[in-house]
Design a protein around this motif. Structure first.
Motif, PDB file in Angstrom:
ATOM      1  N   THR A 162     -57.473 -94.093  -5.050  1.00 50.26           N
ATOM      2  CA  THR A 162     -57.955 -92.732  -3.384  1.00 50.26           C
ATOM      3  C   THR A 162     -58.024 -91.225  -3.986  1.00 50.26           C
ATOM      4  O   THR A 162     -56.697 -91.651  -5.132  1.00 50.26           O
ATOM      5  CB  THR A 162     -56.477 -93.426  -2.901  1.00 50.26           C
ATOM      6  OG1 THR A 162     -56.783 -94.581  -2.320  1.00 50.26           O
ATOM      7  CG2 THR A 162     -56.471 -92.194  -1.489  1.00 50.26           C
ATOM      8  N   THR A 163     -58.612 -90.266  -3.535  1.00 49.75           N
ATOM      9  CA  THR A 163     -59.391 -88.908  -3.699  1.00 49.75           C
ATOM     10  C   THR A 163     -58.528 -88.584  -2.205  1.00 49.75           C
ATOM     11  O   THR A 163     -59.507 -88.778  -2.523  1.00 49.75           O
ATOM     12  CB  THR A 163     -60.176 -88.888  -4.707  1.00 49.75           C
ATOM     13  OG1 THR A 163     -60.596 -89.744  -6.065  1.00 49.75           O
ATOM     14  CG2 THR A 163     -60.377 -87.570  -4.940  1.00 49.75           C
ATOM     15  N   MET A 164     -57.481 -87.311  -2.607  1.00 55.23           N
ATOM     16  CA  MET A 164     -57.267 -86.555  -1.594  1.00 55.23           C
ATOM     17  C   MET A 164     -57.606 -85.456  -2.068  1.00 55.23           C
ATOM     18  O   MET A 164     -56.834 -84.448  -2.811  1.00 55.23           O
ATOM     19  CB  MET A 164     -56.425 -86.873  -0.645  1.00 55.23           C
ATOM     20  CG  MET A 164     -56.029 -88.169  -0.368  1.00 55.23           C
ATOM     21  SD  MET A 164     -54.852 -88.648   0.461  1.00 55.23           S
ATOM     22  CE  MET A 164     -54.863 -90.455   0.860  1.00 55.23           C
ATOM     23  N   THR A 165     -58.464 -84.064  -1.182  1.00 58.75           N
ATOM     24  CA  THR A 165     -58.304 -82.861  -1.247  1.00 58.75           C
ATOM     25  C   THR A 165     -58.252 -81.954   0.090  1.00 58.75           C
ATOM     26  O   THR A 165     -58.680 -82.433   1.024  1.00 58.75           O
ATOM     27  CB  THR A 165     -59.653 -81.806  -1.530  1.00 58.75           C
ATOM     28  OG1 THR A 165     -60.068 -83.133  -2.897  1.00 58.75           O
ATOM     29  CG2 THR A 165     -59.382 -80.936  -1.942  1.00 58.75           C
ATOM     30  N   GLN A 166     -57.279 -81.013  -0.097  1.00 56.25           N
ATOM     31  CA  GLN A 166     -57.138 -81.099   1.543  1.00 56.25           C
ATOM     32  C   GLN A 166     -56.481 -78.554   1.514  1.00 56.25           C
ATOM     33  O   GLN A 166     -55.385 -78.094   0.875  1.00 56.25           O
ATOM     34  CB  GLN A 166     -56.036 -81.040   2.073  1.00 56.25           C
ATOM     35  CG  GLN A 166     -55.639 -80.721   3.839  1.00 56.25           C
ATOM     36  CD  GLN A 166     -54.219 -81.235   3.860  1.00 56.25           C
ATOM     37  OE1 GLN A 166     -54.021 -82.069   4.824  1.00 56.25           O
ATOM     38  NE2 GLN A 166     -52.576 -80.161   3.888  1.00 56.25           N
ATOM     39  N   SER A 167     -57.061 -78.420   2.020  1.00 54.63           N
ATOM     40  CA  SER A 167     -57.497 -77.387   1.746  1.00 54.63           C
ATOM     41  C   SER A 167     -57.490 -76.265   2.964  1.00 54.63           C
ATOM     42  O   SER A 167     -57.896 -76.162   4.169  1.00 54.63           O
ATOM     43  CB  SER A 167     -58.935 -75.950   1.156  1.00 54.63           C
ATOM     44  OG  SER A 167     -58.820 -76.839  -0.271  1.00 54.63           O
TER      45      SER A 167
END
Length: 195
Positions: A162-167
């Motif tokens: 699982t890979t998550m990016t939140q900007s």
């Protein structure tokens, strides 16, 4: 494989000469994809710009339009699930005259991005950018930048990676000639996930 792309752009508010300028149009996208193998999607919602005030007509500029995105992607098998969502607020319109102000930048809303796969890897990217405040001319104050608040906008269910990016990026405050500049928009990005 299942692939989806969604785009929505709000219209710009109308300019005014002796009246009220139009607010930028709101933009909303929502996608829900399910496939037996790999699932990939991208969606972008961009608010319209607020209307400007014409020269020699003192009045406040209009607000930029808000942007809302929402999404879910599911692989019913062992496929990869990858999704990117972008919400961009519209820029505020130009204001003119003492005691008036430019329009504020549009804010952003993200309805939680849900990624599900039986056992494949999942990757989610959420970007939220507030619109810039409008410019204040002829002693009008600059508009405030739009707010970007992202709190737990990603969730996933898989036995794979699982890979998550939140900007989150707040909008810039608008400049002013003869009055105060607008405040920059606040940006918050908080994410809690466990499995």
């Amino acid at each position: 494989n299942t692939t989806g792309t969604l785009n929505a752009t709000g219209g710009n508010g109308g300019q005014a000469s002796g009246g009220t300028a139009g607010i930028g149009g709101f933009a909303t996208t929502n996608i829900n994809l399910t496939g037996a193998a790999n699932v990939t999607f991208t969606q972008t919602a961009t608010g319209g710009a607020g209307g400007n005030i014409s020269a020699s007509f003192p009045e406040s500029g209009a607000a930029g339009g808000a942007a809302t995105v929402g999404v879910a992607g599911t692989s019913s098998g062992a496929g990869t699930v990858s999704g990117t969502v972008n919400a961009v607020g519209g820029n505020g319109g130009t204001g003119r005259g003492g005691g008036f102000s430019a329009g504020i930048g549009g804010g952003v809303t993200v309805n939680q991005l849900n990624l599900i796969s039986a056992s494949g890897p999942v990757t989610g990217v959420v970007n939220g950018t507030g619109g810039n405040g409008g410019i204040g001319n002829d002693n009008a104050a600059g508009g405030a930048g739009g707010v970007a608040t992202l709190v737990d906008e990603l969730t996933a269910a898989t036995t794979g990676a699982t890979t998550m990016t939140q900007s989150a990026i707040g909008g810039n405050g608008g400049a002013s000639t003869g009055a105060g500049g607008g405040n920059g928009g606040a940006a918050t990005s908080n994410l809690t996930f466990s499995r």
